[in-house]
Scaffold this motif. Structure first.
Motif, mmCIF file in Angstrom:
data_model
loop_
_atom_site.group_PDB
_atom_site.id
_atom_site.type_symbol
_atom_site.label_atom_id
_atom_site.label_comp_id
_atom_site.label_asym_id
_atom_site.label_seq_id
_atom_site.Cartn_x
_atom_site.Cartn_y
_atom_site.Cartn_z
ATOM 1 N N HIS A 183 0.677 -1.865 -0.258
ATOM 2 C CA HIS A 183 -0.191 0.082 0.539
ATOM 3 C C HIS A 183 0.668 1.291 -0.103
ATOM 4 O O HIS A 183 0.524 1.851 -0.455
ATOM 5 N N GLN A 184 1.781 0.974 0.617
ATOM 6 C CA GLN A 184 2.588 2.129 0.835
ATOM 7 C C GLN A 184 3.241 2.514 -0.711
ATOM 8 O O GLN A 184 3.553 3.644 -1.566
ATOM 9 N N MET A 185 3.700 1.512 -1.234
ATOM 10 C CA MET A 185 4.229 1.258 -2.811
ATOM 11 C C MET A 185 3.546 2.256 -4.058
ATOM 12 O O MET A 185 3.405 3.453 -4.572
ATOM 13 N N ARG A 186 1.624 2.049 -3.746
ATOM 14 C CA ARG A 186 0.838 2.557 -3.722
ATOM 15 C C ARG A 186 0.189 3.661 -3.770
ATOM 16 O O ARG A 186 0.307 4.426 -5.043
ATOM 17 N N THR A 187 0.724 4.543 -3.120
ATOM 18 C CA THR A 187 0.658 5.473 -2.070
ATOM 19 C C THR A 187 1.429 6.064 -2.640
ATOM 20 O O THR A 187 1.547 7.359 -2.988
ATOM 21 N N ARG A 188 2.593 5.546 -2.882
ATOM 22 C CA ARG A 188 3.833 6.576 -3.581
ATOM 23 C C ARG A 188 3.343 7.183 -5.019
ATOM 24 O O ARG A 188 3.497 7.779 -6.088
ATOM 25 N N ILE A 189 3.451 6.004 -5.828
ATOM 26 C CA ILE A 189 2.605 5.852 -7.445
ATOM 27 C C ILE A 189 1.462 6.795 -7.414
ATOM 28 O O ILE A 189 1.166 8.179 -8.620
ATOM 29 N N ILE A 190 0.370 7.004 -6.551
ATOM 30 C CA ILE A 190 -0.614 7.410 -6.655
ATOM 31 C C ILE A 190 -0.792 8.835 -6.182
ATOM 32 O O ILE A 190 -1.038 9.660 -7.171
ATOM 33 N N LYS A 191 0.440 9.215 -5.669
ATOM 34 C CA LYS A 191 0.750 10.932 -4.936
ATOM 35 C C LYS A 191 1.752 11.791 -5.852
ATOM 36 O O LYS A 191 1.970 12.798 -5.349
ATOM 37 N N SER A 192 2.183 10.527 -6.944
ATOM 38 C CA SER A 192 3.036 11.489 -7.327
ATOM 39 C C SER A 192 2.947 12.053 -8.371
ATOM 40 O O SER A 192 1.207 12.201 -9.351
ATOM 41 N N PRO A 193 2.862 13.643 -8.484
ATOM 42 C CA PRO A 193 2.850 14.551 -9.653
ATOM 43 C C PRO A 193 2.619 13.865 -10.898
ATOM 44 O O PRO A 193 1.739 14.369 -11.536
#
Length: 295
Positions: free
Chosen positions: A51-61
């Motif tokens: 989930h941390q990995m996915r969150t990093r992807i989703i929050k990326s500009p």
């Protein structure tokens, strides 16, 4: 059904990001990201890391609605939050990206050359949860290994039967009868699959709308009839184990077919990258997949 989201999926330029690795595929996804299995001791820790990995992807500009129409989520991701908001709400309200939920519970064993979906534990309960979490549609996967007419017919029947139930709940189902890219008779499987799908589409009530997620076909533009069918909101392609460059090259030759990539999207992303390195790598991948999707 959210009309704005429907219009975006049906008419928008871009592709669908697949962020739905489940229990079986999560360790491999984490390993590719640079997190070894000895970094977690149980499923809870594993799912928190992914989930941390996915969150990093989703929050990326780089992950924005200019290029990405929708994102497919695993159930645990749907139930998790990003900056205090449920993931689906964050995607739509903060990013303008339509949330879709993976609903299948994995694959059954190989029989008649195919792997059907395992029986659903509680599809109707899951649909209620999805609606409560503001999910637009669903995705469910089965796999074709051989050009076996009996097995392929059964896979299509299962996909359509469950798809109609999902549509009756007010969600748009994505049917994913994947043809294994390593199949010795991949092209023949695709011919049998398309024939069965067209038969099923011809018998549908006019009101029913659905989507397909299919392996990039051996013959270019082979799924044009599906793309043009009035029941079909969109046809998207899985990367299926192809490298990103190979998947993009094949996809670009299929006009009207757009990507729904998972491994090919996250290719090259690692936990040890700085945010600048991570965002730059993701931006390059998104641009390349987008370019292949708008041909």
């Amino acid at each position: 059904m959210n009309t704005e989201q429907m219009n975006r999926i049906h008419e928008g330029k871009g592709f669908i990001a697949a962020l739905d690795q489940s229990g079986g595929s999560t360790p491999k996804a984490l390993l590719l990201y640079g997190i070894k299995e000895d970094s977690y001791s149980n499923d809870e820790e594993m799912f928190e890391l992914v989930h941390q990995m996915r969150t990093r992807i989703i929050k990326s500009p780089a992950f924005n609605s200019e290029y990405i129409l929708a994102a497919i989520l695993f159930k645990r991701t749907m139930d998790s939050t990003i900056d205090g908001r449920f993931t689906a709400d964050y995607l739509w309200e903060n990013k303008g990206i339509v949330p879709i939920l993976k609903v299948d519970e994995g694959l059954a064993g190989l029989e008649d050359g195919v792997q059907m979906m395992k029986p659903f534990t509680d599809l109707h309960g899951l649909m209620r949860q999805a609606i409560e979490k503001n999910i637009f549609g669903t995705k469910m996967r089965s796999v074709i290994k051989e050009a076996n007419a009996k097995g392929i017919k059964q896979i299509v029947e299962q996909q359509f039967d469950l798809g109609k139930q999902i549509f009756d709940h007010g969600l748009i189902p994505i049917l994913e009868p994947e043809v294994d890219i390593h199949s010795a008779d991949k092209e023949e499987s695709e011919k049998l699959l398309k024939s069965e799908i067209l038969n099923k589409l011809s018998a549908l009530d006019k009101s029913v709308q659905l989507m397909f997620k299919l392996t990039i076909p051996t013959e270019d533009n082979f799924y044009r009839e599906l793309i043009d069918d009035p029941h079909v909101v969109r046809v998207v392609a899985l990367s299926g184990g192809y490298s990103q460059s190979e998947a993009n090259e094949k996809l670009a030759r299929n006009h009207g077919l757009i990507a729904s990539f998972s491994r090919a999207l996250s290719q090259g992303l690692t936990v040890g990258q700085t945010d600048e390195e991570f965002n730059q790598m993701l931006a390059q991948s998104i641009q390349a997949i987008y370019n292949a999707s708008i041909t």
